[in-house]
Design a protein around this motif. Structure first.
Motif, PDB file in Angstrom:
ATOM      1  N   GLY A  15       0.851  -1.345   0.134  1.00  0.00           N
ATOM      2  CA  GLY A  15       0.012  -0.037  -0.066  1.00  0.00           C
ATOM      3  C   GLY A  15       0.832   1.194  -0.008  1.00  0.00           C
TER       4      GLY A  15
ATOM      5  N   GLY B 138       2.407   1.411  -3.839  1.00  0.00           N
ATOM      6  CA  GLY B 138       1.387   2.094  -4.449  1.00  0.00           C
ATOM      7  C   GLY B 138       1.896   3.554  -4.653  1.00  0.00           C
ATOM      8  N   ASP B 139       2.492   4.145  -3.495  1.00  0.00           N
ATOM      9  CA  ASP B 139       2.751   5.407  -3.596  1.00  0.00           C
ATOM     10  C   ASP B 139       3.909   5.878  -4.528  1.00  0.00           C
TER      11      ASP B 139
ATOM     12  N   TRP C  60       2.077   5.983  -7.797  1.00  0.00           N
ATOM     13  CA  TRP C  60       1.304   7.363  -7.904  1.00  0.00           C
ATOM     14  C   TRP C  60       2.354   8.424  -8.226  1.00  0.00           C
TER      15      TRP C  60
ATOM     16  N   HIS D 167      -7.717   9.526 -10.050  1.00  0.00           N
ATOM     17  CA  HIS D 167      -7.899   9.517  -8.361  1.00  0.00           C
ATOM     18  C   HIS D 167      -9.408   9.671  -8.203  1.00  0.00           C
TER      19      HIS D 167
ATOM     20  N   LYS E  73     -11.630   6.816  -7.690  1.00  0.00           N
ATOM     21  CA  LYS E  73     -11.675   5.603  -6.144  1.00  0.00           C
ATOM     22  C   LYS E  73     -12.896   5.611  -5.722  1.00  0.00           C
TER      23      LYS E  73
END
Length: 167
Positions: free
Chosen positions: A80, A84-85, A88, A104, A107
């Motif tokens: 996560g 994930g970051d 992103w 985004h 979501k």
């Protein structure tokens, strides 16, 4: 207060990254995760100091900490936060903030669909209206053209073709 401070911190982070950060997405993610870990550690130590000798509800429960629980927590944090970051932040560098924020904004819809499909959660019409209004607003702002983008190429304006003026 957390509901107000979180978006503020995110906005400040976007501003700092967009104007001052010149390194890679990986280095930004390492910096951000290190800073977050240090702050979390400080909070844990402060909480431990303040709770010294006091009984907590968690201590009275049947909750146990074992290697499987710790492994799942570490895996969840890695996927996560780290993966994930990183994806992103890399997307921010590659396609720009406007497009990332546009994607985004989907979501809540995806969360509602998965909650309904997997968890059998009810999806109320006002929820869908709220998500639609928010996504519409974000879409309008994301597709907005700046003055420089409306100038023909060669007159000092940014290149036309992307929402951010990037080629």
């Amino acid at each position: 207060t957390t509901a107000l401070l979180s978006p503020l911190a995110m906005t400040i982070g976007f501003f700092l990254m967009g104007t001052h950060w010149k390194g890679s997405a990986l280095m930004l993610n390492c910096f951000k995760n290190s800073l977050g870990s240090l702050l979390f550690l400080a909070l844990v130590l402060i909480e431990g100091y303040m709770m010294d000798g006091k009984q907590t509800a968690a201590a009275d429960s049947d909750a146990t900490v074992n290697s499987i629980s710790i492994s799942m927590l570490v895996l969840s944090a890695f996927v996560g936060i780290v993966v994930g970051d990183l994806a992103w932040l890399q997307a921010l560098q590659m396609i720009g903030a406007k497009r990332v924020i546009l994607v985004h904004s989907l979501k809540p819809f995806l969360a509602a669909i998965f909650a309904w499909f997997i968890l059998d959660e009810p999806v109320a019409l006002p929820m869908l209206y709220g998500m639609a209004v928010t996504t519409t607003g974000i879409t309008i702002v994301s597709l907005e053209r700046t003055k420089e983008q409306n100038e023909p190429p060669g007159k000092g304006g940014a290149a036309v073709g992307t929402a951010d003026g990037e080629e």
